[in-house]
Design a protein around this motif. Structure first.
Motif, mmCIF file in Angstrom:
data_model
loop_
_atom_site.group_PDB
_atom_site.id
_atom_site.type_symbol
_atom_site.label_atom_id
_atom_site.label_comp_id
_atom_site.label_asym_id
_atom_site.label_seq_id
_atom_site.Cartn_x
_atom_site.Cartn_y
_atom_site.Cartn_z
ATOM 1 N N ARG A 1 14.562 9.312 26.210
ATOM 2 C CA ARG A 1 13.996 10.124 27.302
ATOM 3 C C ARG A 1 12.486 10.216 27.185
ATOM 4 N N ARG A 2 12.000 10.488 25.973
ATOM 5 C CA ARG A 2 10.555 10.645 25.783
ATOM 6 C C ARG A 2 9.805 9.352 26.079
ATOM 7 N N ARG A 3 10.349 8.247 25.605
ATOM 8 C CA ARG A 3 9.624 6.979 25.696
ATOM 9 C C ARG A 3 9.698 6.343 27.077
ATOM 10 N N HIS A 4 10.824 6.508 27.756
ATOM 11 C CA HIS A 4 11.018 5.773 29.006
ATOM 12 C C HIS A 4 11.054 6.653 30.256
ATOM 13 N N GLN B 1 9.872 10.097 30.687
ATOM 14 C CA GLN B 1 9.030 11.302 30.708
ATOM 15 C C GLN B 1 9.790 12.559 30.273
ATOM 16 N N THR C 1 12.879 13.485 30.814
ATOM 17 C CA THR C 1 13.867 14.070 31.716
ATOM 18 C C THR C 1 15.156 13.267 31.719
#
Length: 228
Positions: A117-120, A122, A124
């Motif tokens: 989620r964090r890497r691709h 944002q 969410t």
């Protein structure tokens, strides 16, 4: 999402692979330093789950190699090493997370999901582009609240395109992402063409505009602004 699991304990490796495959991850494995080094440099992964103590070398050296190659791969270290220095070194070398052994499989899965989620996406779980909405953990997609009936491969392709919006993804990269090592056995990209065609057809039939564009001779690009 495509994972590489680097672990030299066969029973633990098998358990982790079976659990994460049940969570709809595509898993590849390496049980030695040499195998891990080859796969990490040849292929791209959304996340690498990395043990540090490996036959033939140290997992920290694999992190150094990733850093030299400037590969933007997420890494979660799983290790029985208790030394704080090893944890600090791993994080300083670019690892995103450190999960000490023994660990609970649901926690590992949750950390993988959070990293992706964090890497691709944002940070969410719910992606929206115009009328298109994608619930990543639930693996559901809809256009104007009308559910899309996508196969597993079509959903994985859609996520890959959404994670790389406005960037051209080569046909080879798509084949590798969807098929892993088996992509090397294909003489043509007919399977890629077929999956892209089916995904575009289903999106169009549901009323979505044309977001997926072919870049001649290269591959495909997902544009948030639909083609005219």
């Amino acid at each position: 999402m495509k994972l590489l699991i680097v672990e030299d304990e066969p029973e633990l490796l098998d358990t982790v692979v079976r659990y994460l495959q049940a969570q709809q991850y595509h898993c590849e494995t390496a049980s030695t330093y040499e195998q891990a080094q080859e796969k990490m440099l040849l292929y791209d992964y959304d996340c690498i789950i990395l043990d540090l103590t490996l036959p033939g070398g140290d997992g920290l050296d694999l992190l150094r190699e990733l850093q030299r190659q400037q590969k933007p791969t997420g890494v979660i270290i799983t290790s029985a090493r208790a030394a704080v220095d090893d944890r600090i070194t791993g994080l300083e070398l670019g690892a995103d997370d450190y999960l000490p052994k023994p660990f609970y499989l649901p926690e590992l899965s949750a950390r993988v999901a959070a990293l992706v989620r964090r890497r691709h996406f944002q940070g969410t779980n719910l992606l929206r582009v115009g009328q298109l909405a994608v619930d990543v953990p639930a693996r559901r997609a809809a256009v104007a609240d009308r559910p899309l009936n996508l196969t597993r491969t079509e959903f994985d392709l859609l996520l890959l395109l959404l994670a790389n919006q406005k960037r051209v993804i080569t046909k080879g990269a798509i084949a590798e992402h969807l098929s892993g090592d088996a992509a090397e056995q294909f003489d043509t990209f007919e399977n890629v063409y077929a999956h892209v065609k089916n995904l575009k057809r289903k999106l169009t039939e549901a009323g979505a505009p044309n977001h997926i564009r072919m870049v001649y001779g290269l591959g495909y690009r997902f544009d948030p602004e639909p083609a005219a």
